[in-house]
Design a protein around this motif. Structure first.
Motif, PDB file in Angstrom:
ATOM      1  N   GLU A  19      -6.726   6.473  17.656  1.00 27.77           N
ATOM      2  CA  GLU A  19      -8.063   6.687  18.193  1.00 27.77           C
ATOM      3  C   GLU A  19      -9.072   7.146  17.135  1.00 27.77           C
ATOM      4  OE1 GLU A  19      -8.997   5.938  21.223  1.00 27.77           O
ATOM      5  OE2 GLU A  19      -6.975   5.310  21.802  1.00 27.77           O
ATOM      6  N   THR A  20      -8.603   7.818  16.088  1.00 25.80           N
ATOM      7  CA  THR A  20      -9.523   8.429  15.124  1.00 25.80           C
ATOM      8  C   THR A  20      -9.384   7.929  13.695  1.00 25.80           C
ATOM      9  OG1 THR A  20      -7.935  10.249  14.904  1.00 25.80           O
ATOM     10  CG2 THR A  20      -9.781  10.586  16.429  1.00 25.80           C
ATOM     11  N   VAL A  21      -8.219   7.387  13.328  1.00 23.82           N
ATOM     12  CA  VAL A  21      -7.991   7.065  11.923  1.00 23.82           C
ATOM     13  C   VAL A  21      -8.975   6.029  11.396  1.00 23.82           C
ATOM     14  CG1 VAL A  21      -6.265   5.245  12.354  1.00 23.82           C
ATOM     15  CG2 VAL A  21      -6.204   6.551  10.212  1.00 23.82           C
ATOM     16  N   GLY A  22      -9.383   5.088  12.219  1.00 22.50           N
ATOM     17  CA  GLY A  22     -10.327   4.070  11.766  1.00 22.50           C
ATOM     18  C   GLY A  22     -11.657   4.667  11.339  1.00 22.50           C
ATOM     19  N   ASP A  23     -12.177   5.605  12.121  1.00 23.17           N
ATOM     20  CA  ASP A  23     -13.448   6.247  11.776  1.00 23.17           C
ATOM     21  C   ASP A  23     -13.319   7.058  10.492  1.00 23.17           C
ATOM     22  OD1 ASP A  23     -14.751   5.190  13.964  1.00 23.17           O
ATOM     23  OD2 ASP A  23     -14.407   6.954  15.232  1.00 23.17           O
ATOM     24  N   VAL A  24     -12.189   7.747  10.314  1.00 23.98           N
ATOM     25  CA  VAL A  24     -11.971   8.524   9.096  1.00 23.98           C
ATOM     26  C   VAL A  24     -11.927   7.594   7.885  1.00 23.98           C
ATOM     27  CG1 VAL A  24     -10.370  10.065   7.879  1.00 23.98           C
ATOM     28  CG2 VAL A  24     -10.778  10.373  10.326  1.00 23.98           C
ATOM     29  N   VAL A  25     -11.243   6.478   8.015  1.00 20.16           N
ATOM     30  CA  VAL A  25     -11.156   5.509   6.918  1.00 20.16           C
ATOM     31  C   VAL A  25     -12.530   4.946   6.573  1.00 20.16           C
ATOM     32  CG1 VAL A  25     -10.322   3.212   6.275  1.00 20.16           C
ATOM     33  CG2 VAL A  25      -8.761   4.871   7.319  1.00 20.16           C
ATOM     34  N   ARG A  26     -13.305   4.593   7.577  1.00 18.11           N
ATOM     35  CA  ARG A  26     -14.617   4.004   7.317  1.00 18.11           C
ATOM     36  C   ARG A  26     -15.519   4.958   6.544  1.00 18.11           C
ATOM     37  NH1 ARG A  26     -13.290   0.850  11.905  1.00 18.11           N
ATOM     38  NH2 ARG A  26     -13.507   2.602  13.340  1.00 18.11           N
ATOM     39  N   VAL A  27     -15.487   6.241   6.883  1.00 16.98           N
ATOM     40  CA  VAL A  27     -16.287   7.214   6.137  1.00 16.98           C
ATOM     41  C   VAL A  27     -15.742   7.366   4.724  1.00 16.98           C
ATOM     42  CG1 VAL A  27     -17.014   9.619   5.991  1.00 16.98           C
ATOM     43  CG2 VAL A  27     -17.012   8.459   8.204  1.00 16.98           C
ATOM     44  N   ALA A  28     -14.430   7.418   4.590  1.00 14.69           N
ATOM     45  CA  ALA A  28     -13.826   7.553   3.264  1.00 14.69           C
ATOM     46  C   ALA A  28     -14.226   6.393   2.361  1.00 14.69           C
ATOM     47  CB  ALA A  28     -12.315   7.636   3.387  1.00 14.69           C
ATOM     48  N   ARG A  29     -14.338   5.197   2.930  1.00 17.00           N
ATOM     49  CA  ARG A  29     -14.692   4.026   2.136  1.00 17.00           C
ATOM     50  C   ARG A  29     -16.165   4.020   1.724  1.00 17.00           C
ATOM     51  NH1 ARG A  29     -12.066  -0.446   1.299  1.00 17.00           N
ATOM     52  NH2 ARG A  29     -13.865  -1.746   1.839  1.00 17.00           N
ATOM     53  N   GLU A  30     -16.967   4.900   2.309  1.00 21.40           N
ATOM     54  CA  GLU A  30     -18.329   5.071   1.820  1.00 21.40           C
ATOM     55  C   GLU A  30     -18.321   5.741   0.443  1.00 21.40           C
ATOM     56  OE1 GLU A  30     -20.783   7.174   4.565  1.00 21.40           O
ATOM     57  OE2 GLU A  30     -20.203   5.939   6.277  1.00 21.40           O
ATOM     58  N   LEU A  31     -17.259   6.475   0.167  1.00 17.37           N
ATOM     59  CA  LEU A  31     -17.121   7.169  -1.114  1.00 17.37           C
ATOM     60  C   LEU A  31     -16.392   6.318  -2.143  1.00 17.37           C
ATOM     61  CD1 LEU A  31     -17.450  10.073  -2.500  1.00 17.37           C
ATOM     62  CD2 LEU A  31     -15.007  10.294  -1.999  1.00 17.37           C
ATOM     63  N   THR A  32     -15.301   5.678  -1.723  1.00 20.79           N
ATOM     64  CA  THR A  32     -14.466   4.908  -2.639  1.00 20.79           C
ATOM     65  C   THR A  32     -13.718   3.826  -1.866  1.00 20.79           C
ATOM     66  OG1 THR A  32     -12.511   5.022  -4.074  1.00 20.79           O
ATOM     67  CG2 THR A  32     -12.666   6.662  -2.339  1.00 20.79           C
ATOM     68  N   PRO A  33     -13.506   2.669  -2.488  1.00 20.35           N
ATOM     69  CA  PRO A  33     -12.717   1.624  -1.822  1.00 20.35           C
ATOM     70  C   PRO A  33     -11.218   1.943  -1.826  1.00 20.35           C
ATOM     71  CG  PRO A  33     -13.356   0.905  -4.020  1.00 20.35           C
ATOM     72  CD  PRO A  33     -14.067   2.206  -3.773  1.00 20.35           C
ATOM     73  N   ASP A  34     -10.803   2.924  -2.603  1.00 19.35           N
ATOM     74  CA  ASP A  34      -9.391   3.271  -2.741  1.00 19.35           C
ATOM     75  C   ASP A  34      -9.008   4.297  -1.663  1.00 19.35           C
ATOM     76  OD1 ASP A  34      -6.818   3.659  -3.582  1.00 19.35           O
ATOM     77  OD2 ASP A  34      -7.324   4.286  -5.622  1.00 19.35           O
ATOM     78  N   VAL A  35      -8.690   3.793  -0.493  1.00 15.15           N
ATOM     79  CA  VAL A  35      -8.316   4.646   0.644  1.00 15.15           C
ATOM     80  C   VAL A  35      -6.913   4.231   1.083  1.00 15.15           C
ATOM     81  CG1 VAL A  35      -8.873   5.352   2.997  1.00 15.15           C
ATOM     82  CG2 VAL A  35     -10.716   4.853   1.368  1.00 15.15           C
ATOM     83  N   VAL A  36      -6.009   5.205   1.096  1.00 16.15           N
ATOM     84  CA  VAL A  36      -4.616   4.925   1.449  1.00 16.15           C
ATOM     85  C   VAL A  36      -4.223   5.748   2.671  1.00 16.15           C
ATOM     86  CG1 VAL A  36      -2.220   4.899   0.671  1.00 16.15           C
ATOM     87  CG2 VAL A  36      -4.072   4.574  -0.997  1.00 16.15           C
ATOM     88  N   VAL A  37      -3.753   5.066   3.697  1.00 15.99           N
ATOM     89  CA  VAL A  37      -3.218   5.719   4.887  1.00 15.99           C
ATOM     90  C   VAL A  37      -1.703   5.552   4.879  1.00 15.99           C
ATOM     91  CG1 VAL A  37      -3.064   5.670   7.414  1.00 15.99           C
ATOM     92  CG2 VAL A  37      -5.289   5.429   6.279  1.00 15.99           C
ATOM     93  N   ALA A  38      -0.988   6.656   4.993  1.00 14.95           N
ATOM     94  CA  ALA A  38       0.468   6.604   5.115  1.00 14.95           C
ATOM     95  C   ALA A  38       0.820   6.870   6.569  1.00 14.95           C
ATOM     96  CB  ALA A  38       1.131   7.620   4.204  1.00 14.95           C
ATOM     97  N   SER A  39       1.249   5.831   7.266  1.00 14.31           N
ATOM     98  CA  SER A  39       1.616   5.967   8.672  1.00 14.31           C
ATOM     99  C   SER A  39       3.036   6.527   8.752  1.00 14.31           C
ATOM    100  CB  SER A  39       1.555   4.606   9.369  1.00 14.31           C
ATOM    101  OG  SER A  39       2.030   4.699  10.693  1.00 14.31           O
ATOM    102  N   ASP A  40       3.138   7.726   9.312  1.00  9.50           N
ATOM    103  CA  ASP A  40       4.390   8.483   9.316  1.00  9.50           C
ATOM    104  C   ASP A  40       5.257   8.108  10.515  1.00  9.50           C
ATOM    105  OD1 ASP A  40       6.325  10.392   8.750  1.00  9.50           O
ATOM    106  OD2 ASP A  40       5.188  12.039   9.662  1.00  9.50           O
ATOM    107  N   GLY A  41       5.728   6.847  10.516  1.00 11.70           N
ATOM    108  CA  GLY A  41       6.560   6.390  11.622  1.00 11.70           C
ATOM    109  C   GLY A  41       5.807   6.277  12.933  1.00 11.70           C
ATOM    110  N   SER A  42       4.519   5.971  12.880  1.00  8.32           N
ATOM    111  CA  SER A  42       3.704   5.888  14.089  1.00  8.32           C
ATOM    112  C   SER A  42       4.231   4.818  15.047  1.00  8.32           C
ATOM    113  CB  SER A  42       2.252   5.553  13.731  1.00  8.32           C
ATOM    114  OG  SER A  42       1.668   6.578  12.945  1.00  8.32           O
ATOM    115  N   SER A  43       4.151   5.122  16.341  1.00  6.58           N
ATOM    116  CA  SER A  43       4.592   4.167  17.362  1.00  6.58           C
ATOM    117  C   SER A  43       3.410   3.524  18.077  1.00  6.58           C
ATOM    118  CB  SER A  43       5.496   4.872  18.381  1.00  6.58           C
ATOM    119  OG  SER A  43       4.818   5.960  18.993  1.00  6.58           O
ATOM    120  N   ASP A  44       2.186   3.877  17.683  1.00  3.31           N
ATOM    121  CA  ASP A  44       1.001   3.282  18.289  1.00  3.31           C
ATOM    122  C   ASP A  44       0.347   2.332  17.281  1.00  3.31           C
ATOM    123  OD1 ASP A  44      -0.156   4.935  16.436  1.00  3.31           O
ATOM    124  OD2 ASP A  44      -1.393   6.060  17.862  1.00  3.31           O
ATOM    125  N   ARG A  45      -0.951   2.084  17.415  1.00  5.26           N
ATOM    126  CA  ARG A  45      -1.642   1.127  16.546  1.00  5.26           C
ATOM    127  C   ARG A  45      -2.277   1.779  15.315  1.00  5.26           C
ATOM    128  NH1 ARG A  45      -5.664  -1.211  17.353  1.00  5.26           N
ATOM    129  NH2 ARG A  45      -5.246  -3.278  16.485  1.00  5.26           N
TER     130      ARG A  45
END
Length: 215
Positions: A19-45
């Protein structure tokens, strides 16, 4: 700030935060294109949402904890500096990231730790009560990768605190106005949220005993 952007990555450990990771990523990409998300065994999207927002995604096969996820994200970039973010932030702006980075890039601090201010009573109170557990930080990537047990502890903040002391690093808190996190009880349901929070604090409180026992 512009000259330093190419040397900065944003790393985001995430477990079931679709629900929230996409918005966090989009803001992070305003600063730098190098944004890495490590999904810790997530069972959702969570992985799909992060990719759709423009992040590089590392997927852990099982829920190993925030520490292993953070280390996996750090190993997926070669940036000199990193900003660590939680995946459930509400109200994040590029200015928050710049506030975290500024004292580190200027050589004033080895690590800046963000604390919430004015984002909401519950998250403000919790963050200020235990600011050393904040997931919003900036530092050199190499220093963070040298933290002992970083990839072994479910919660990386205690070993990071130990390493700050051991290396006599310069660190300080910076205020992040109008920023908050989604309460665990809200996103997971009350009783599951309470259980998750209880287990988290149990892991944190037994860290030193485990460290001593395991040498």
């Amino acid at each position: 700030m512009g000259q330093a952007v190419a040397r900065v990555a944003v790393v985001i450990p995430a477990f079931n935060e679709e629900e929230t990771v996409g918005d966090v990523v989009r803001v992070a990409r305003e600063l730098t294109p190098d944004v890495v998300v490590a999904s810790d065994g997530s069972s959702d999207r969570t992985p799909q949402a992060a990719r759709e927002a423009g992040a590089q995604v590392v997927e852990l096969s099982e829920n190993a904890g925030k520490g292993p996820a953070l280390k996996a994200a750090l190993e997926a970039t070669d940036a000199e500096y990193v900003v660590m973010l939680d995946a459930d932030l509400i109200g994040l702006t590029r200015e928050h990231l710049e506030v975290l980075l500024r004292p580190v890039l200027a050589g004033e601090l080895d690590m800046a730790i963000g604390v919430f201010e004015g984002g909401g009573f519950v998250t403000d109170w919790g963050n200020k009560l235990t600011p050393h557990l904040s997931g919003q930080r900036a530092c050199r990537r190499e220093w963070l990768l040298e933290v002992p047990r970083l990839g072994e502890e479910r919660w990386p903040e205690p070993p990071i605190t130990d390493h700050l002391k051991a290396t006599e690093a310069r660190w300080g808190y910076v205020e992040l106005p109008q920023l908050r996190q989604v309460l665990k009880e809200k996103k997971r349901g009350f009783w599951k949220g309470v259980g998750f929070r209880t287990k988290m604090y149990a892991d944190l409180l037994t860290y030193r005993a485990r460290k001593k026992r395991e040498g």
